[in-house]
Design an enzyme around this catalytic site. Structure first.
Site, PDB file in Angstrom:
ATOM      1  N   ASP A 122       4.344  -6.287  -5.628  1.00  0.00           N
ATOM      2  CA  ASP A 122       5.431  -5.787  -6.354  1.00  0.00           C
ATOM      3  C   ASP A 122       4.851  -5.344  -7.725  1.00  0.00           C
ATOM      4  OD1 ASP A 122       7.945  -5.332  -7.456  1.00  0.00           O
ATOM      5  OD2 ASP A 122       7.914  -7.325  -8.441  1.00  0.00           O
ATOM      6  N   ASP A 139       6.707  -4.685 -11.341  1.00  0.00           N
ATOM      7  CA  ASP A 139       7.314  -5.558 -12.385  1.00  0.00           C
ATOM      8  C   ASP A 139       7.425  -6.982 -12.264  1.00  0.00           C
ATOM      9  OD1 ASP A 139       8.105  -3.686 -14.470  1.00  0.00           O
ATOM     10  OD2 ASP A 139       9.966  -3.069 -13.388  1.00  0.00           O
TER      11      ASP A 139
END
Length: 275
Positions: A27, A29
């Site tokens: 991922d 963030d």
């Protein structure tokens, strides 16, 4: 003797050929970057070293423009690069797949959906209406009863009105009935709008580009791995080994990778404001 042998083993491991059958998939963030911040130079250096040992990939919900703002030239930095959960897919810097809402639903269904929304809004009585009631994106429609062109003050006032009168909640319930045949997901978020997108267009969408036969292990790293979080589906997928970054700190990600793949971890990361 044991202490003398360890560096030799590490050197041998470093000189071993890359194993592309093991993939670390990240991922953005709260995993590779602090939320909505840019990646640190130490993280990029670590990832470059990791890429010499195994395959690495990134999957983010944002479009490629926003992903590049945070990571740099992500299609060239990763073996596998997925923007908008995989609606835009790159392998080795080359586009291998591109999917859109139009392709998936077809023009007639999309018109039916948008026409219904506009007709609903024409009959909707709320204190203020502005403009841009439907925003078309690559993989979703963003629907706003007040219109996205409203001011900050109007946005705040609509949020209060919506909480009291359930404008969005009522509309979503109606749309779920009206468009049950299209198998859509409705996600209410923020202050003034909700998103409409096909079922299954979460981060597991990208897994279709990663054939079962090509991988022995796919390690996924993400921070929003709880129920309702946008990493939950891929984190719990039977195809991945999930690693939760509960504190949304990129250093936690690097420490986990350091342990898993026997790589030295940087002592600290340059704060976002300093790079």
């Amino acid at each position: 003797l044991e202490n003398l042998e360890k560096p030799v083993c590490r050197a041998a491991a470093a000189s071993m050929p890359k194993n592309p059958r093991v993939l670390a998939l990240f991922d953005v963030d709260g995993t590779l970057t602090e939320p909505r911040k840019t990646v640190s130079p130490e993280t990029l250096s670590f990832l470059a070293t990791l890429r010499e040992k195994i395959a690495i990939g990134v999957v983010g919900g944002s479009d490629l423009v926003k992903q590049k703002e945070q990571l740099g030239d992500s299609p060239s930095l990763f073996d596998w690069c997925f923007a908008e959960n995989g609606l835009l897919a790159h392998k080795d810097g080359v586009v291998i797949g591109q999917t859109s809402l139009v392709q998936h639903l077809g023009e007639e269904n999309l018109k039916r959906l948008i026409n219904w929304v506009l007709a609903y809004f024409a009959q909707l009585d709320i204190p203020v209406k502005r403009g841009t009631f439907v925003e078309f994106r690559q993989g979703m429609l963003n629907v706003s009863p007040i219109g996205r062109n409203c001011s900050r003050e109007e946005r705040n006032e609509f949020e209060k009105f919506d909480l009291a009168n359930k404008v969005r909640e009522t509309m979503v319930a109606r749309m779920k009935e009206e468009f049950a045949d299209l198998k859509l997901t409705f996600s209410i978020g923020g202050q003034i709008s909700f998103d409409v997108f096909p079922e299954g267009w979460d981060k597991t969408f990208c897994l279709q580009y990663l054939p079962h036969a090509d991988f022995d292990e796919i390690h996924f790293f993400g921070d929003k791995t709880f129920v309702g979080g946008n990493d939950y589906e891929i984190f719990t997928s039977p195809r991945t080994v999930g690693h939760s970054i509960d504190d949304a700190d990129p250093m936690t990600t690097l420490k986990k990778l350091s342990t898993l793949f026997d790589l030295p971890c940087p002592p600290s990361l340059t704060p976002p404001a300093a790079h």
